[in-house]
Design a protein around this motif. Structure first.
Motif, PDB file in Angstrom:
ATOM      1  N   MET A 128       0.848  -1.190   0.000  1.00 23.17           N
ATOM      2  CA  MET A 128       0.000   0.000   0.000  1.00 23.17           C
ATOM      3  C   MET A 128       0.885   1.241   0.000  1.00 23.17           C
ATOM      4  SD  MET A 128      -3.198  -1.198   2.328  1.00 23.17           S
ATOM      5  CE  MET A 128      -4.182  -2.595   1.761  1.00 23.17           C
ATOM      6  N   ILE A 129       0.705   2.068  -1.020  1.00 21.82           N
ATOM      7  CA  ILE A 129       1.584   3.215  -1.220  1.00 21.82           C
ATOM      8  C   ILE A 129       0.801   4.524  -1.125  1.00 21.82           C
ATOM      9  CG2 ILE A 129       3.139   1.835  -2.645  1.00 21.82           C
ATOM     10  CD1 ILE A 129       1.935   3.163  -5.112  1.00 21.82           C
ATOM     11  N   ASP A 130       1.527   5.641  -1.267  1.00 23.51           N
ATOM     12  CA  ASP A 130       0.933   6.979  -1.254  1.00 23.51           C
ATOM     13  C   ASP A 130       0.111   7.192   0.009  1.00 23.51           C
ATOM     14  OD1 ASP A 130       0.238   9.508  -1.957  1.00 23.51           O
ATOM     15  OD2 ASP A 130      -1.079   8.964  -3.611  1.00 23.51           O
ATOM     16  N   CYS A 131       0.797   7.186   1.131  1.00 23.47           N
ATOM     17  CA  CYS A 131       0.128   7.216   2.445  1.00 23.47           C
ATOM     18  C   CYS A 131       0.064   8.615   3.057  1.00 23.47           C
ATOM     19  CB  CYS A 131       0.842   6.265   3.400  1.00 23.47           C
ATOM     20  SG  CYS A 131       0.817   4.545   2.866  1.00 23.47           S
ATOM     21  N   GLY A 132      -0.007   9.625   2.229  1.00 27.19           N
ATOM     22  CA  GLY A 132      -0.084  10.987   2.758  1.00 27.19           C
ATOM     23  C   GLY A 132      -1.420  11.297   3.401  1.00 27.19           C
ATOM     24  N   LEU A 133      -2.492  10.716   2.865  1.00 33.07           N
ATOM     25  CA  LEU A 133      -3.833  10.962   3.408  1.00 33.07           C
ATOM     26  C   LEU A 133      -4.202   9.869   4.396  1.00 33.07           C
ATOM     27  CD1 LEU A 133      -5.941  12.022   0.284  1.00 33.07           C
ATOM     28  CD2 LEU A 133      -5.449  13.428   2.276  1.00 33.07           C
ATOM     29  N   VAL A 134      -4.402  10.241   5.640  1.00 34.19           N
ATOM     30  CA  VAL A 134      -4.843   9.285   6.656  1.00 34.19           C
ATOM     31  C   VAL A 134      -5.955   9.919   7.498  1.00 34.19           C
ATOM     32  CG1 VAL A 134      -2.590   8.153   6.801  1.00 34.19           C
ATOM     33  CG2 VAL A 134      -3.144  10.017   8.371  1.00 34.19           C
ATOM     34  N   VAL A 135      -6.736   9.056   8.114  1.00 35.01           N
ATOM     35  CA  VAL A 135      -7.771   9.507   9.053  1.00 35.01           C
ATOM     36  C   VAL A 135      -7.507   8.863  10.399  1.00 35.01           C
ATOM     37  CG1 VAL A 135     -10.222   9.458   9.628  1.00 35.01           C
ATOM     38  CG2 VAL A 135      -9.522   9.857   7.266  1.00 35.01           C
ATOM     39  N   GLU A 136      -7.425   9.701  11.415  1.00 34.74           N
ATOM     40  CA  GLU A 136      -7.244   9.228  12.790  1.00 34.74           C
ATOM     41  C   GLU A 136      -8.252   9.957  13.656  1.00 34.74           C
ATOM     42  OE1 GLU A 136      -3.589   8.419  15.942  1.00 34.74           O
ATOM     43  OE2 GLU A 136      -3.360   9.939  14.389  1.00 34.74           O
ATOM     44  N   MET A 137      -9.080   9.216  14.372  1.00 37.07           N
ATOM     45  CA  MET A 137     -10.217   9.829  15.069  1.00 37.07           C
ATOM     46  C   MET A 137      -9.915  10.268  16.497  1.00 37.07           C
ATOM     47  SD  MET A 137     -13.124   7.228  13.644  1.00 37.07           S
ATOM     48  CE  MET A 137     -11.955   5.952  13.221  1.00 37.07           C
ATOM     49  N   GLY A 138      -9.134   9.513  17.196  1.00 34.88           N
ATOM     50  CA  GLY A 138      -8.964   9.759  18.629  1.00 34.88           C
ATOM     51  C   GLY A 138      -9.837   8.790  19.408  1.00 34.88           C
ATOM     52  N   GLU A 139      -9.519   8.579  20.685  1.00 37.21           N
ATOM     53  CA  GLU A 139     -10.159   7.514  21.456  1.00 37.21           C
ATOM     54  C   GLU A 139     -11.669   7.682  21.562  1.00 37.21           C
ATOM     55  OE1 GLU A 139      -9.813   5.176  25.733  1.00 37.21           O
ATOM     56  OE2 GLU A 139      -8.508   6.881  25.303  1.00 37.21           O
ATOM     57  N   ARG A 140     -12.143   8.888  21.897  1.00 38.42           N
ATOM     58  CA  ARG A 140     -13.587   9.068  22.105  1.00 38.42           C
ATOM     59  C   ARG A 140     -14.379   8.761  20.837  1.00 38.42           C
ATOM     60  NH1 ARG A 140     -17.558  12.635  21.246  1.00 38.42           N
ATOM     61  NH2 ARG A 140     -16.175  14.026  20.099  1.00 38.42           N
ATOM     62  N   GLU A 141     -13.951   9.355  19.719  1.00 42.02           N
ATOM     63  CA  GLU A 141     -14.679   9.124  18.470  1.00 42.02           C
ATOM     64  C   GLU A 141     -14.528   7.686  18.002  1.00 42.02           C
ATOM     65  OE1 GLU A 141     -13.499  12.072  15.615  1.00 42.02           O
ATOM     66  OE2 GLU A 141     -15.133  13.400  16.227  1.00 42.02           O
ATOM     67  N   HIS A 142     -13.380   7.071  18.282  1.00 43.53           N
ATOM     68  CA  HIS A 142     -13.193   5.672  17.874  1.00 43.53           C
ATOM     69  C   HIS A 142     -14.108   4.754  18.657  1.00 43.53           C
ATOM     70  CE1 HIS A 142     -10.859   1.828  17.260  1.00 43.53           C
ATOM     71  NE2 HIS A 142     -11.004   2.275  16.022  1.00 43.53           N
ATOM     72  N   VAL A 143     -14.268   5.022  19.937  1.00 45.58           N
ATOM     73  CA  VAL A 143     -15.209   4.235  20.744  1.00 45.58           C
ATOM     74  C   VAL A 143     -16.623   4.383  20.187  1.00 45.58           C
ATOM     75  CG1 VAL A 143     -16.319   4.048  22.996  1.00 45.58           C
ATOM     76  CG2 VAL A 143     -13.839   4.282  22.855  1.00 45.58           C
ATOM     77  N   ASN A 144     -17.015   5.629  19.892  1.00 46.87           N
ATOM     78  CA  ASN A 144     -18.353   5.869  19.351  1.00 46.87           C
ATOM     79  C   ASN A 144     -18.547   5.147  18.021  1.00 46.87           C
ATOM     80  OD1 ASN A 144     -18.879   7.528  21.531  1.00 46.87           O
ATOM     81  ND2 ASN A 144     -18.430   9.422  20.434  1.00 46.87           N
ATOM     82  N   LEU A 145     -17.530   5.234  17.155  1.00 48.18           N
ATOM     83  CA  LEU A 145     -17.621   4.583  15.852  1.00 48.18           C
ATOM     84  C   LEU A 145     -17.740   3.069  16.005  1.00 48.18           C
ATOM     85  CD1 LEU A 145     -17.355   4.923  12.707  1.00 48.18           C
ATOM     86  CD2 LEU A 145     -14.952   4.358  13.040  1.00 48.18           C
ATOM     87  N   THR A 146     -16.956   2.501  16.914  1.00 46.36           N
ATOM     88  CA  THR A 146     -17.015   1.061  17.148  1.00 46.36           C
ATOM     89  C   THR A 146     -18.410   0.642  17.586  1.00 46.36           C
ATOM     90  OG1 THR A 146     -14.666   0.960  17.750  1.00 46.36           O
ATOM     91  CG2 THR A 146     -16.078  -0.825  18.530  1.00 46.36           C
ATOM     92  N   LYS A 147     -18.996   1.422  18.474  1.00 44.55           N
ATOM     93  CA  LYS A 147     -20.343   1.104  18.945  1.00 44.55           C
ATOM     94  C   LYS A 147     -21.366   1.172  17.817  1.00 44.55           C
ATOM     95  CE  LYS A 147     -19.792   2.883  23.699  1.00 44.55           C
ATOM     96  NZ  LYS A 147     -20.234   3.955  24.632  1.00 44.55           N
ATOM     97  N   ILE A 148     -21.288   2.248  17.019  1.00 42.47           N
ATOM     98  CA  ILE A 148     -22.293   2.465  15.967  1.00 42.47           C
ATOM     99  C   ILE A 148     -22.169   1.441  14.857  1.00 42.47           C
ATOM    100  CG2 ILE A 148     -23.066   4.071  14.176  1.00 42.47           C
ATOM    101  CD1 ILE A 148     -22.259   6.356  16.122  1.00 42.47           C
ATOM    102  N   LEU A 149     -20.957   1.284  14.294  1.00 37.54           N
ATOM    103  CA  LEU A 149     -20.793   0.315  13.217  1.00 37.54           C
ATOM    104  C   LEU A 149     -21.012  -1.106  13.723  1.00 37.54           C
ATOM    105  CD1 LEU A 149     -17.762   1.627  11.104  1.00 37.54           C
ATOM    106  CD2 LEU A 149     -20.183   1.653  10.525  1.00 37.54           C
ATOM    107  N   GLY A 150     -20.617  -1.351  14.965  1.00 39.36           N
ATOM    108  CA  GLY A 150     -20.866  -2.664  15.543  1.00 39.36           C
ATOM    109  C   GLY A 150     -22.346  -2.972  15.619  1.00 39.36           C
ATOM    110  N   ALA A 151     -23.144  -1.980  16.024  1.00 41.60           N
ATOM    111  CA  ALA A 151     -24.592  -2.175  16.096  1.00 41.60           C
ATOM    112  C   ALA A 151     -25.178  -2.425  14.708  1.00 41.60           C
ATOM    113  CB  ALA A 151     -25.249  -0.951  16.740  1.00 41.60           C
TER     114      ALA A 151
END
Length: 288
Positions: free
Chosen positions: A143-166
């Protein structure tokens, strides 16, 4: 773009502020501006290499930090074949299925386990070679060209895990309520919340084949419509993660049309829930 989206969100009749368009533009700005300094991409490569250090079938170029500057990125050369070349007849179905599975697993790990997602994973940024250092020389994704990344942070990652998990577990009422509870802005009445959650449950009920992630693009459009109608502001993190799933799923389904995305995604969700210490999750098909 920031001014345009701010203006559109300010028009009451459109209810576009509930789609978090301005938040998405702000997040896009925060992702794009650091790309002016190529040392950031070098750091991203190092992070990805660390996250996938124990993977034999996924790798990233090695950045040479000592030679990299803000204007010049020096990294190891990747000699591989574009992944879509594997759609050609001289490649086997087994190879295509293997690559589709590796690619989807990789993105699911980025989203659910690492909270560090390659945000530009179009087919041109995925090259295939063989890992000759391992027995049998298995196929490997570079996997190349890794300039664009998304990192949410713990709070948003927890929320995302809950929502997508549901969603993946087809618990639409919980997914809808979580979207309401985690929204930064919500002007919904109790009746709006009830109708929004029921609408999300209807999406899950209509998903008879249990394939939310296979059709996440279609479902996202319906979710956005419900959000506007019932004044529930969607979080940009949810939209961006859903789009990342959609892009990789599109590549994977081209290689392996009958792939069961649910089978790959669900274990990642369960691991993420365990990682965050979330309680009360249930795995469909298993008895407690």
């Amino acid at each position: 773009l920031n001014k345009i989206t701010a203006f559109l969100e300010s028009i009451p009749f459109f209810h576009m502020d509930y789609l978090s368009i301005k938040d998405s533009v702000d997040q896009f700005r925060d992702i794009m501006l650091p790309q002016l300094d190529l040392r950031v991409e070098a750091a991203n490569l190092s992070r990805f290499r660390r996250d996938f250090a124990n993977e034999d079938q996924v790798t990233f170029p090695q950045p040479i930090h000592e030679l990299t500057t803000a204007d010049v990125l020096i990294e190891s050369f990747v000699n591989g074949e574009p992944i879509l070349n594997y759609l050609r007849e001289h490649h086997t179905d087994e190879e295509r299925q293997e690559l589709a599975t590796i690619g989807l697993e990789t993105v699911m790990k980025m989203i659910f386990l690492h909270d560090f997602v390659h945000a530009d994973l179009h087919p041109g940024n995925i090259l295939v070679d063989r890992n000759t250092s391992k027995r049998g020389s298995p196929l490997r994704l570079n996997m190349i060209d890794c300039g664009l990344v998304v990192e949410m942070g713990e709070r948003e990652h927890v929320n995302l895990t809950k929502i997508l998990g549901a969603f993946i577990k087809r618990d639409g009422l919980s997914a809808g309520q979580l979207m309401v509870d985690t929204a930064k802005k919500c002007q919904a009445t109790d009746r709006d919340v009830e109708l929004f959650c029921q609408g999300i449950q209807n999406i899950c009920d209509e998903d008879e084949q249990n394939n939310f992630l296979e059709n996440v693009g279609d479902y996202l459009a319906e979710i956005c419509f419900l959000a506007c109608r019932h004044k529930v502001k969607l979080e940009a993190a949810f939209i961006n993660a859903a789009l990342a799933c959609e892009i990789m799923e599109g590549i994977a389904s081209s290689l392996y049309p009958s792939m069961e995305v649910q089978r790959i995604a669900l274990p990642m969700v369960v691991k993420a829930e365990l990682m965050h210490g979330l309680k009360g999750f249930k795995v469909p098909g298993l008895r407690s």
